[in-house]
Design an enzyme around this catalytic site. Structure first.
Site, PDB file in Angstrom:
ATOM      1  CG  LEU A 166      -2.017  -1.050   1.271  1.00  0.00           C
ATOM      2  CD1 LEU A 166      -2.827  -0.920   2.552  1.00  0.00           C
ATOM      3  CD2 LEU A 166      -2.938  -0.927   0.059  1.00  0.00           C
ATOM      4  N   GLY A 167       1.988   1.248   0.660  1.00  0.00           N
ATOM      5  CA  GLY A 167       2.810   2.453   0.723  1.00  0.00           C
ATOM      6  C   GLY A 167       4.060   2.210   1.541  1.00  0.00           C
TER       7      GLY A 167
ATOM      8  CG  MET B  85       9.430   5.468  11.365  1.00  0.00           C
ATOM      9  SD  MET B  85      10.879   5.059  12.328  1.00  0.00           S
ATOM     10  CE  MET B  85      10.206   3.794  13.402  1.00  0.00           C
TER      11      MET B  85
ATOM     12  CB  VAL C  44      -8.885   3.992   6.080  1.00  0.00           C
ATOM     13  CG1 VAL C  44      -9.854   5.075   5.635  1.00  0.00           C
ATOM     14  CG2 VAL C  44      -8.838   3.906   7.594  1.00  0.00           C
TER      15      VAL C  44
ATOM     16  CG  ASP D 106       4.107  14.345  10.865  1.00  0.00           C
ATOM     17  OD1 ASP D 106       4.284  15.492  10.409  1.00  0.00           O
ATOM     18  OD2 ASP D 106       4.505  13.320  10.295  1.00  0.00           O
TER      19      ASP D 106
ATOM     20  N   PRO E 275      -1.823  16.692   5.372  1.00  0.00           N
ATOM     21  CG  PRO E 275      -2.237  18.243   3.663  1.00  0.00           C
ATOM     22  CD  PRO E 275      -1.332  17.982   4.825  1.00  0.00           C
TER      23      PRO E 275
END
Length: 895
Positions: free
Chosen positions: A24-25, A29, A99, A141, A144
């Site tokens: 997903l990304g 970290m 989500v 943090d 958007p």
């Protein structure tokens, strides 16, 4: 089976019970996957810490902090945490609600959002933050890319990776954050964490933060949703941070239209630079946005959160609120229009760095030094000295060379409780110079006064203009003319008439503060070549040579010469110089004590005189009086750490009172909780009271701050052994042995070998303990021939051999040690340790008692040395230590 991964390479097939489906990304970290939970039959977002940082303590700590912070919050607008754990390969993972939707960063790619949608998303964000803050979690943090909107329009707050728990109980400082993308992490002094364009001013300044920092960041996000642009983003991180701290965002009504005036007003409250003027809670922000949502077509002047709540009360309460607001507004306007600052006797003043518009280097650091030196003469205003400024900057996570402009100056003043900030400025026109100084109220940012003088030439500045400026400043602050006339020495007499000499002097002071002593000596010498009569410079050089330059004789000569040239100095400086001469040149401690006492009596706000009195009283063995002097010095300068360090060390050694030492250490940590040495001192004071588990936790914190702390590393091992956990102690005592070897400290190596060997034996690692004996013997033979070996060498070998179970050899080494002459306290303690390891209780106790009688410096160390662990709880042994006795003895002896 778990598999490793690297960046965007092949993902693992399974983590714990979760089946990996797709990437997903990625972030600094970790990497986030869509994964399937076969037990609950649902998809989850699975975040794995990157393997290349999985072994780093700080990275693991941050990852776990994210898990804990997010898990405390149960709110529909915060992604739910399902599970966290660790794989067999040591990879940490976090399973959370998946989500489905897009981030606000993705939404912005197609342009700004409509006003009604911005308000709706803003209310959801504010309510999520309110829930987090009530649980004590500050996100730090908000941006958007960390805010996702699902298919139903519901906002979810993601990534609590920079969050800290406990903020509801009190503010906290910025800690280490992710490096990557836009996120900033500086682990040195001046650290900031988060994403620069969305930071609050206090976060950008590395100050303590609380929930209001998230409110500011939320305001930045809402501003960007409306305009399509971040309000503070610039081409570089430093410029972005400068805009956050110094500039106001472009008003919405001027950039996107008058219809946004109401939201503009709310965002002004949310993004107020001064957090005391900012919306304080997520609830307040949600209320203000909710009122906009209900009445967008009405008057664009949006009521504040307090007024919004008052509308829900009775008319009487609403009227009272309006009257109170009117009274506050009247008071505010009166305060704003007042001609001067409410400054009182002994209030403190800070001089910022000079805005130098002349191009002449000497008009920077030297001019500030001259103004500070001139103001120091005032018995009315208390100048915040440069060493105090440096300490405060370090506490604020900034380096001492930080340029003190208006924003930084205000931050320092608020942190240290300083009443006035003076901002100097110099400009040149046609060969003449105009020197200006603005007086700022640090609480409000209001410029309450402005003084300006003109110098006809460069030399005229030192001859007259600076004196004229500081006299006027003292008058504006409220000092009487009589007081000014009595204490107004010309700056050229107090320092020098040479700008270059003054520049070298000021630069030398900064070099001393950095610890570059050779450079400081060279700069002082350059200043004195230009002006041999510069008494203050010569006195500083003398003290540097004596205290850090290992040249006491030359230093004494320079002190005497400085005193002979110091008749033009202000009286307090001359008296301090006279006291230093008695102390260091004449070596007359009693006479120096009386000189410092005179300064303290004549100038009650001189904390340095009190602290120096304490040091001399300590040398004279007058410990109770020394404690009183350090306490008084700490009272004079509540943010100063030197008197408290002296106080803690006094109670740990000369005047043993571990509970009093603990109180001093906790005062130090209240000033700055991220200095390893302060935590190490506290851990030792707690351990000395027998609270070993608590001491281990504190010393562990010290090692987080400095993994090679010279005291915390062995002491943590000691207290873990004392607490009955030698297995955990092995790691730290092994690291300590490595540290001693790397540092080239052969005199400490045998002790480090012995501590580790005893610990290994206590942990049941007999073979490892035995192997250390041969290593230690080889090292001893490298250091000294057998015929040159000392009592201490034989005593340490006895302990090592006993730890390895070779008792007969150990007895022979002890006999060699006992056959030698014992002429000092350390040798007595070495014998005590060897006797304890060989089970000779009486010998160990007697030699410990004799070591104390002969002046052994640490009255608690023998209680915690691993070799003497068998005596812990023995009433006769424990009675040797302050605060411990038969009635207070700990557990029964273990051997």
């Amino acid at each position: 089976m778990n598999q490793g991964f690297s960046g965007s390479g092949a993902p693992p097939e399974r983590v714990s019970r979760f089946e990996i489906l797709e990437l997903l990304g990625e972030g600094a970290m970790g990497v986030v996957y869509r994964a399937r939970d076969p037990v609950l039959e649902r998809d989850v977002a699975l975040k794995l810490i990157r393997p290349e940082i999985a072994g780093e303590a700080k990275s693991r700590s941050r990852f776990l902090r994210e898990c804990r912070a997010a898990a405390t919050i149960n709110h529909p607008n915060v992604a739910t945490i399902y599970e966290a754990g660790e794989t067999d390969d040591g990879l940490l993972y976090l399973a959370s609600e998946l989500v489905v939707g897009e981030t606000l960063k993705d939404r912005l790619l197609v342009g700004p959002l409509p006003l009604e949608e911005v308000i709706d998303l803003g209310i959801q964000l504010a309510e999520a933050l309110d829930a987090a803050h009530r649980k004590g979690a500050v996100h730090r943090d908000i941006k958007p890319s960390n805010l996702m909107v699902d298919d139903l329009g519901r906002l979810k707050v993601l990534d609590f990776g920079l969050a800290r728990l406990g903020a509801s109980e009190g503010s906290e400082r910025g800690g280490p954050g992710a490096v990557g993308g836009e996120t900033v992490d500086m682990t040195q002094d001046g650290a900031v964490v988060g994403t620069p364009a969305y930071m609050s001013p206090e976060q950008a300044s590395a100050m303590a933060v609380d929930g209001r920092t998230d409110i500011f960041s939320a305001g930045c996000v809402l501003h960007e949703l409306v305009t399509g642009r971040s309000p503070f983003h610039a081409g570089s991180v430093p410029e972005t941070l400068r805009r956050v701290i110094c500039e106001e965002p472009l008003p919405l009504r001027s950039s996107v239209g008058e219809e946004f005036s109401g939201l503009d007003r709310v965002l002004q409250w949310a993004m107020a630079k001064d957090r005391d003027l900012r919306l304080a809670t997520g609830r307040q922000l949600a209320d203000a946005l909710g009122e906009l949502d209900r009445d967008r077509e009405a008057d664009p002047s949006v009521p504040g959160p307090e007024e919004v709540r008052s509308r829900r009360r009775t008319l009487m309460v609403g009227s009272a609120t309006m009257l109170l607001a009117l009274a506050i507004l009247t008071l505010f306007l009166w305060q704003w229009s007042r001609p001067s600052l409410a400054f009182a006797d002994h209030d403190r003043v800070l001089v910022g760095d000079v805005e130098n518009l002349t191009g002449e280097v000497a008009f920077g650091l030297a001019l500030r030094t001259a103004i500070e030196t001139d103001l120091k003469q005032s018995p009315y205003a208390s100048l915040y000295r440069r060493h105090q400024v440096d300490e405060t900057l370090r506490s604020m996570r900034r380096t001492p060379d930080t340029f003190i402009d208006e924003q930084v100056g205000r931050d320092i003043c608020r942190f240290a409780g300083i009443r006035a900030l003076i901002l100097p400025r110099i400009v040149e026109a046609g060969g003449a110079y105009e020197l200006q100084a603005a007086v700022v109220d640090p609480q409000t940012g209001r410029r309450v006064d402005r003084v300006q003088v003109v110098g006809a030439s460069r030399d005229d500045m030192l001859a007259d203009a600076i004196d004229e400026l500081t006299r006027e400043l003292r008058t504006r602050l409220g000092e009487s003319l009589e007081s000014i006339e009595r204490t107004d020495f010309p700056i050229a007499d107090v320092t020098t008439s040479s700008w270059e000499a003054l520049h070298y002097f000021a630069s030398a002071n900064e070099a001393w503060g950095r610890g570059t002593f050779d450079e400081a000596v060279r700069l002082y010498e350059l200043a004195l070549e230009l002006d041999p009569q510069f008494a203050t410079c010569r006195g500083s050089l003398a003290l540097l040579l004596i205290q850090f330059g290992d040249q006491p004789e030359r230093g004494a000569e320079e002190l005497r010469r400085a005193l002979a040239d110091g008749e033009t100095l202000p009286r307090d400086e001359y008296l301090m110089l006279r006291a230093a001469t008695r102390q260091f040149a004449d070596r007359d401690l009693v006479g120096a004590l009386e000189e410092y006492r005179l300064v303290a009596d004549l100038y009650p706000r001189n904390g340095a005189a009190r602290n120096n009195m304490g040091r001399i009283l300590l040398q004279l063995g007058r410990y109770g009086e020394a404690a009183e002097a350090f306490e008084k010095a700490a009272e004079i300068d509540p943010k100063g750490t030197v008197p408290l360090i002296n106080l803690a060390l006094l109670y740990i050694s000369a005047l043993p009172d571990a509970a009093a030492a603990e109180r001093a250490c906790r005062r130090l940590i209240a000033i700055d909780d991220e200095v390893a040495n302060y935590q190490s001192l506290l851990g030792w004071a707690v351990a000395a009271q027998g609270r070993f588990d608590e001491a281990a936790e504190i010393l562990g914190r010290a090692l987080e701050l400095d993994p090679d702390d010279v005291y915390a590393l062995p002491n943590l091992g000691f207290v873990l052994v004392a607490a009955g956990n030698p297995g955990s102690a092995v790691l730290y005592l092994r690291q300590n042995l490595d540290r001693v070897r790397r540092a080239g400290q052969p005199h400490m190596e045998l002790g480090a070998f012995t501590d580790l060997a005893v610990c290994l034996a206590e942990a049941g690692e007999d073979e490892a303990a035995a192997a250390l004996v041969d290593d230690a013997r080889r090292r001893l033979d490298e250091l000294r021939a057998p015929e040159e070996q000392t009592l201490g060498d034989h005593a340490f070998l006895a302990q090592l051999l006993a730890a390895a179970g070779r008792m007969a050899e150990a007895e022979r080494e002890l006999a060699k040690a006992q056959s030698m002459e014992v002429d000092d306290a350390q040798s007595r303690l070495d014998l005590a340790r060897a006797c304890a390891m060989l089970g000779r209780r009486g010998c160990a106790i007697e030699n410990t008692r004799l070591a104390f009688e002969q002046g052994y410096g640490d009255p608690y160390l023998p209680m915690l040395i691993p070799s003497m662990n068998s005596l812990l709880g023995d009433p006769e042994f424990m009675a040797l230590f302050p605060g411990h006795g038969a009635a207070e003895a700990g557990p029964e002896p273990s051997g």
